[in-house]
Design a protein around this motif. Structure first.
Motif, PDB file in Angstrom:
ATOM      1  N   VAL A  68      33.305  43.536  40.302  1.00 13.72           N
ATOM      2  CA  VAL A  68      34.478  43.407  41.172  1.00 13.72           C
ATOM      3  C   VAL A  68      34.614  44.621  42.091  1.00 13.72           C
ATOM      4  O   VAL A  68      34.812  44.490  43.299  1.00 13.72           O
ATOM      5  N   MET A  69      34.469  45.823  41.513  1.00 14.70           N
ATOM      6  CA  MET A  69      34.717  47.053  42.281  1.00 14.70           C
ATOM      7  C   MET A  69      33.779  47.172  43.479  1.00 14.70           C
ATOM      8  O   MET A  69      34.172  47.574  44.560  1.00 14.70           O
ATOM      9  N   LYS A  70      32.503  46.825  43.224  1.00 15.45           N
ATOM     10  CA  LYS A  70      31.508  46.933  44.300  1.00 15.45           C
ATOM     11  C   LYS A  70      31.801  45.906  45.389  1.00 15.45           C
ATOM     12  O   LYS A  70      31.720  46.203  46.583  1.00 15.45           O
ATOM     13  N   VAL A  81      34.679  44.571  46.170  1.00 19.55           N
ATOM     14  CA  VAL A  81      35.855  44.943  46.966  1.00 19.55           C
ATOM     15  C   VAL A  81      35.454  46.000  47.999  1.00 19.55           C
ATOM     16  O   VAL A  81      35.841  45.934  49.170  1.00 19.55           O
ATOM     17  N   SER A  82      34.641  46.955  47.572  1.00 24.12           N
ATOM     18  CA  SER A  82      34.264  48.012  48.506  1.00 24.12           C
ATOM     19  C   SER A  82      33.405  47.449  49.641  1.00 24.12           C
ATOM     20  O   SER A  82      33.503  47.893  50.788  1.00 24.12           O
ATOM     21  N   LYS A 134      33.998  47.558  53.702  1.00 21.85           N
ATOM     22  CA  LYS A 134      32.973  48.063  54.630  1.00 21.85           C
ATOM     23  C   LYS A 134      32.663  47.029  55.713  1.00 21.85           C
ATOM     24  O   LYS A 134      32.485  47.371  56.883  1.00 21.85           O
ATOM     25  N   ARG A 189      37.914  54.521  44.710  1.00 18.46           N
ATOM     26  CA  ARG A 189      39.294  54.396  45.197  1.00 18.46           C
ATOM     27  C   ARG A 189      40.062  53.455  44.293  1.00 18.46           C
ATOM     28  O   ARG A 189      39.544  52.398  43.900  1.00 18.46           O
ATOM     29  N   ILE A 190      41.292  53.835  43.968  1.00 11.94           N
ATOM     30  CA  ILE A 190      42.213  52.888  43.333  1.00 11.94           C
ATOM     31  C   ILE A 190      43.215  52.518  44.411  1.00 11.94           C
ATOM     32  O   ILE A 190      43.905  53.395  44.943  1.00 11.94           O
ATOM     33  N   LEU A 233      31.801  52.542  33.481  1.00 15.39           N
ATOM     34  CA  LEU A 233      32.663  51.834  34.428  1.00 15.39           C
ATOM     35  C   LEU A 233      32.093  50.455  34.741  1.00 15.39           C
ATOM     36  O   LEU A 233      32.832  49.472  34.830  1.00 15.39           O
ATOM     37  N   ASN A 234      30.779  50.402  34.880  1.00 12.55           N
ATOM     38  CA  ASN A 234      30.163  49.113  35.194  1.00 12.55           C
ATOM     39  C   ASN A 234      30.367  48.097  34.079  1.00 12.55           C
ATOM     40  O   ASN A 234      30.578  46.915  34.333  1.00 12.55           O
ATOM     41  N   ASP A 276      33.767  46.914  34.352  1.00 11.02           N
ATOM     42  CA  ASP A 276      33.853  46.075  35.544  1.00 11.02           C
ATOM     43  C   ASP A 276      33.319  44.676  35.268  1.00 11.02           C
ATOM     44  O   ASP A 276      33.852  43.682  35.765  1.00 11.02           O
ATOM     45  N   LEU A 300      35.902  42.771  33.602  1.00  8.55           N
ATOM     46  CA  LEU A 300      36.906  42.367  34.592  1.00  8.55           C
ATOM     47  C   LEU A 300      36.437  41.119  35.344  1.00  8.55           C
ATOM     48  O   LEU A 300      37.190  40.160  35.520  1.00  8.55           O
ATOM     49  N   GLU A 301      35.183  41.165  35.744  1.00  8.57           N
ATOM     50  CA  GLU A 301      34.625  40.048  36.500  1.00  8.57           C
ATOM     51  C   GLU A 301      34.611  38.764  35.664  1.00  8.57           C
ATOM     52  O   GLU A 301      34.971  37.694  36.142  1.00  8.57           O
ATOM     53  N   LEU A 359      39.943  50.070  32.810  1.00  9.72           N
ATOM     54  CA  LEU A 359      39.178  50.610  33.935  1.00  9.72           C
ATOM     55  C   LEU A 359      39.966  51.711  34.652  1.00  9.72           C
ATOM     56  O   LEU A 359      39.444  52.794  34.949  1.00  9.72           O
ATOM     57  N   GLU A 400      32.528  54.366  47.027  1.00 10.81           N
ATOM     58  CA  GLU A 400      31.451  53.519  46.543  1.00 10.81           C
ATOM     59  C   GLU A 400      32.022  52.301  45.806  1.00 10.81           C
ATOM     60  O   GLU A 400      31.505  51.201  45.887  1.00 10.81           O
ATOM     61  N   LEU A 401      33.079  52.570  45.057  1.00 10.60           N
ATOM     62  CA  LEU A 401      33.727  51.501  44.300  1.00 10.60           C
ATOM     63  C   LEU A 401      35.218  51.492  44.647  1.00 10.60           C
ATOM     64  O   LEU A 401      35.819  52.545  44.833  1.00 10.60           O
ATOM     65  N   ILE A 402      35.784  50.293  44.704  1.00  6.82           N
ATOM     66  CA  ILE A 402      37.218  50.193  44.969  1.00  6.82           C
ATOM     67  C   ILE A 402      37.875  49.336  43.887  1.00  6.82           C
ATOM     68  O   ILE A 402      37.442  48.213  43.615  1.00  6.82           O
TER      69      ILE A 402
END
Lengths: 314, 92
Positions: free
Chosen positions: A3-5, A7-8, A12, B4-5, B21-22, B25, B28-29, B47, B67-69
């Protein structure tokens, strides 16, 4: 991909799309800077809006508190005159006012938190915008086509992410404020109508049943306490001023025979109706007049409600 | 690595915890894919806690993309879905 990647990447992609629109890279810098300044104005306005909402809630809390105090006072007076039915009505309304007050307190805290978040966001954006401006001037001063594009892209993607974040924060704050304003408007209407009793909330039946039970017991406890005060202070008053049994009969209430010693409730409790006939506190005509002349939202709830009903009846 | 949060800003996080973290993540996914709101909230909370605990806030005058949001801490699953699929959620 997580998810984090993702969103980023969405962020971009957004930045790249904006970059591609510009022909001269230097245009990008100036255009973006304008947008940043606009966003700064917007986020500051957002902070002000939330503050306004918070103040409105604060004002309502004060009004409700005054109302609760007044109702408490009326209950004491009504009881002093042997009108236990009126005292009960006043205390019931006071209990409603109190529960509104509790809800507003929660909202107030939420708005405060939102205001803080936006304030911090605005400070962060300000710092980034300043940094961007410095970098923009440097790039322009030493502009050589070869390296400019890369450096501009770097600066741009750095700030554009922040702008997206702040933009969302503003949106979220606006949504929350709008919800609370709608709620505040409803409370204003409620206060004006004098129908604080029946708040059509979104709670389920069981919860409202529980609330009613707890409200009832609050009323009984207050009633007993006030009676206790009176009994010790002036015991004769109550014995002389027995209720006439007009409104009280309709409420399934039976007046206590005597008032001696600690008070024990003697009425049939469970059938207490939600809608109670209009109360007529003795001091009320004067208050209604005041309210009308002042032309203000009337915080004196029984006064207004009765005035209106009398008018309808004639 | 910069993370970023949303609604909070950027954090510098040691690359060493990237794997951790991955993994979170991925949880979460999976929760989002399965529509499991409870699992989603739990994964997001873990997270965010991890980034808060291991990361240091990036000075606000640094212009670096992340890199990650990560979504807002009070995000609903619905909001995150929109964040992933609909660019409309990000204004500007």
């Amino acid at each position: 991909m997580g998810v984090m990647k993702r969103v980023s990447l969405v962020f971009k992609a957004k930045a790249n799309k904006a970059l591609d629109k510009m022909e001269d890279p230097r245009e990008t810098l100036d255009y973006s800077y304008q947008r940043q300044l606009e966003l700064l104005t917007k986020v500051r306005r957002g902070v002000a809006d939330v503050a306004t909402s918070r103040k409105r809630v604060e004002l309502q809390m004060n009004q409700l508190q005054q109302q609760a105090n007044k109702l408490q006072d009326q209950a004491r007076k009504a009881l002093g005159m042997g009108r236990e039915d009126l005292a009960r009505e006043a205390l019931t309304r006071k209990s409603s006012a109190q529960s509104q007050l509790d809800e507003l307190q929660t909202q107030y805290a939420q708005l405060q938190a939102e205001e803080e978040k936006l304030t911090v966001a605005s400070q962060r954006l300000q710092a980034k915008v300043d940094a961007f401006r410095t970098r923009k001037e440097t790039i322009k001063a030493t502009y050589t086509a070869a390296e400019a594009q890369t450096r501009i892209n770097e600066a741009f993607s750095g700030i554009s992410e922040e702008m997206g974040d702040v933009g969302m924060a503003i949106q979220r704050a606006e949504d929350k404020t709008a919800q609370m304003q709608a709620r505040a408007g409803a409370i204003d209407e409620l206060m004006a109508s004098g129908a604080l009793d029946d708040v059509g909330g979104r709670r389920d039946d069981i919860q409202s049943e529980l609330d009613m039970m707890s409200a009832n017991s609050d009323v009984e406890r207050e009633l007993a306490r006030l009676k206790g005060e009176l009994t010790t202070g002036a015991p004769k008053q109550l014995e002389g001023g027995a209720p006439n049994g007009d409104a009280t009969a309709a409420q399934g209430y039976q007046a206590p025979q005597q008032s001696q010693g600690p008070y024990t409730p003697q009425y049939t409790q469970p059938q207490q109706p939600q809608q109670v006939p209009p109360a007529q506190p003795p001091q009320q005509p004067q208050q209604s007049q005041e309210a009308q002349h002042a032309g203000l939202p009337v915080s004196d709830l029984p006064g207004l409600a009765d005035e209106r009903q009398e008018g309808d009846g004639s | 690595m910069i993370v970023r949060i949303l609604g909070e800003g950027q954090f510098k996080v040691d690359d060493a915890i990237a794997a951790e973290l991955n993994q979170l993540d991925t949880d979460l996914e999976t929760a989002v894919e399965q529509g499991d709101e409870a699992a989603f909230t739990a994964a997001l909370t873990r997270l965010l806690a991890q980034v808060h605990a291991q990361g240091t806030p990036l000075p606000p005058d640094i212009l670096e993309p992340s890199e990650l949001i990560l979504p807002h801490e009070d995000s609903s699953m619905d909001e995150v879905r929109k964040l992933l699929t609909d660019e409309g959620l990000i204004p500007g």
